[in-house]
Write a protein that holds these residues in place. Structure first.
Motif, PDB file in Angstrom:
ATOM      1  N   SER A  98      42.443  33.599  38.150  1.00 23.98           N
ATOM      2  CA  SER A  98      42.553  34.530  39.279  1.00 23.98           C
ATOM      3  C   SER A  98      43.958  34.558  39.872  1.00 23.98           C
ATOM      4  CB  SER A  98      41.542  34.167  40.368  1.00 23.98           C
ATOM      5  OG  SER A  98      41.814  32.888  40.908  1.00 23.98           O
ATOM      6  N   THR A 142      39.862  39.896  46.897  1.00 22.24           N
ATOM      7  CA  THR A 142      39.043  39.254  45.861  1.00 22.24           C
ATOM      8  C   THR A 142      39.723  37.996  45.339  1.00 22.24           C
ATOM      9  OG1 THR A 142      38.141  41.392  45.189  1.00 22.24           O
ATOM     10  CG2 THR A 142      37.923  39.575  43.625  1.00 22.24           C
ATOM     11  N   TYR A 169      39.430  35.300  47.924  1.00 18.64           N
ATOM     12  CA  TYR A 169      38.082  34.725  47.974  1.00 18.64           C
ATOM     13  C   TYR A 169      37.853  33.773  46.805  1.00 18.64           C
ATOM     14  CZ  TYR A 169      33.001  34.407  48.076  1.00 18.64           C
ATOM     15  OH  TYR A 169      31.714  33.934  48.109  1.00 18.64           O
ATOM     16  N   SER A 208      41.881  45.537  47.939  1.00 17.81           N
ATOM     17  CA  SER A 208      40.607  44.902  47.558  1.00 17.81           C
ATOM     18  C   SER A 208      40.822  43.794  46.541  1.00 17.81           C
ATOM     19  CB  SER A 208      39.651  45.957  46.998  1.00 17.81           C
ATOM     20  OG  SER A 208      39.317  46.912  47.985  1.00 17.81           O
TER      21      SER A 208
END
Length: 332
Positions: A96, A119, A122, A115
């Motif tokens: 990520s 993401t 998170y 977004s």
């Protein structure tokens, strides 16, 4: 009052300072600009080499752990199930973050969708909390295996391991989810420039023109709660483990028993020392340049995913023997 930003990794928060020199005013950007490592732009190609190498090792190492445990029936035990969970968290955290970092270093691709940024934020924080919980579960496994070996198979059954894994996932997801909701609802009207190589929580919400004390206090509370509880339970487990080991009759038996914990202890050190070092440099190293803080933050995201499979692959006899067999066995 100015808020102090922090970065979560395995229950720790890392403060860093952000310059407001390049400030533009607008409302709710559709994209953010990740600067990467400000001040080291001329060295991006060279910095990308160890970053890419560490990422490749992390991917190959963790997939090897998953493949080996799946193929080898003798490794279908709670400790190796937890190790597979840790491998998955390491894969998610590294995947990520590193690809976007490399795109910044190689192609100057600094834009990231709003977004997508949330993401990434998170995933980083959620799976960091999960990883910390898995380390506690592994400490529990070592405690039961050494202090109550006759009941190990009846206590840590497959359903119980699955329940522990589910609890770890729910804890990480539920604790970090409010940070995502809060970050999404804030109005952003200062700048869309993030002086970092990934979307760290406080680096993002600090761009908001609203009062972000709720996010700051909640994130600090989560960090304190996760860190305190996980360190406490791990310490209690190893206190009992050491007491049991020192009560064994012979030195060889004590050494052999302690060796079953070496891998886990090394992984704990790898997971907790870099964030602690980063926290101390932020707290007391006032003259440390910002790019060094960001490099350290990147290293404690990159280091554990790379080192964890190496540690277990080298120190765990079953995994080492299985890997040697896979590489040397020839089908007839």
């Amino acid at each position: 009052m100015q808020e102090t930003p922090f970065c979560l990794r395995v229950g720790h928060f890392l403060p860093y300072s952000m310059s407001d020199s390049n400030t533009t005013y607008f409302t709710n950007p559709s994209t953010f600009i990740l600067l990467g490592i400000p001040g080291l732009e001329v060295a991006y190609v060279w910095i990308s080499i160890p970053f890419c190498t560490m990422y490749v090792i992390a991917i190959l190492g963790n997939f090897t752990i998953l493949f080996t445990v799946k193929r080898e029936q003798s490794l279908h035990e709670p400790m190796y199930y937890f190790l597979c969970m840790l491998a998955v968290t390491d894969l998610v955290i590294s995947t990520s973050t590193i690809p976007k970092m490399l795109s910044i270093f190689w192609f100057s691709s600094r834009e990231i969708n709003f977004s997508a940024c949330l993401t990434q934020m998170y995933f980083i924080h959620c799976f960091s909390v999960m990883g910390s919980g898995i380390l506690v579960a592994m400490a529990l496994d070592r405690y039961v295996a050494i202090c109550d070996p006759l009941r190990h198979s009846t206590i840590l059954t497959n359903p119980m391991v699955a329940k522990i894994g589910l609890a770890v996932v729910l804890r990480g997801g539920m604790l970090v989810l409010p940070l995502l909701f809060l970050a999404r609802q804030w109005p952003y009207c200062r700048t869309n420039i993030i002086p970092h190589s990934y979307c760290e929580h406080m680096a993002v919400v600090k761009l908001s023109c609203a009062d972000i004390r709720v996010s700051s206090y909640y994130s600090l509370s989560v960090a304190f709660l996760v860190t305190s509880l996980d360190v406490f339970f791990t310490t209690v487990s190893y206190t009992q483990i050491l007491r049991a080991i020192f009560s064994l009759p012979t030195k060889d038996t004590r050494l052999k028993t302690f060796q079953t914990c070496v891998s886990h202890l090394c992984v704990i050190l790898v997971s907790y020392i870099p964030p602690l070092f980063s926290f101390l440099t932020h707290r007391y190293g006032h003259n440390v340049p910002q790019h060094l803080h960001i490099l350290i933050a990147n290293m404690y995201l990159l280091g554990p995913p790379m080192l964890n499979p190496v540690i277990y692959g080298v120190s765990t006899k079953q995994i080492r023997d299985k890997l040697l067999w896979l590489f040397t066995h020839k089908k007839t």
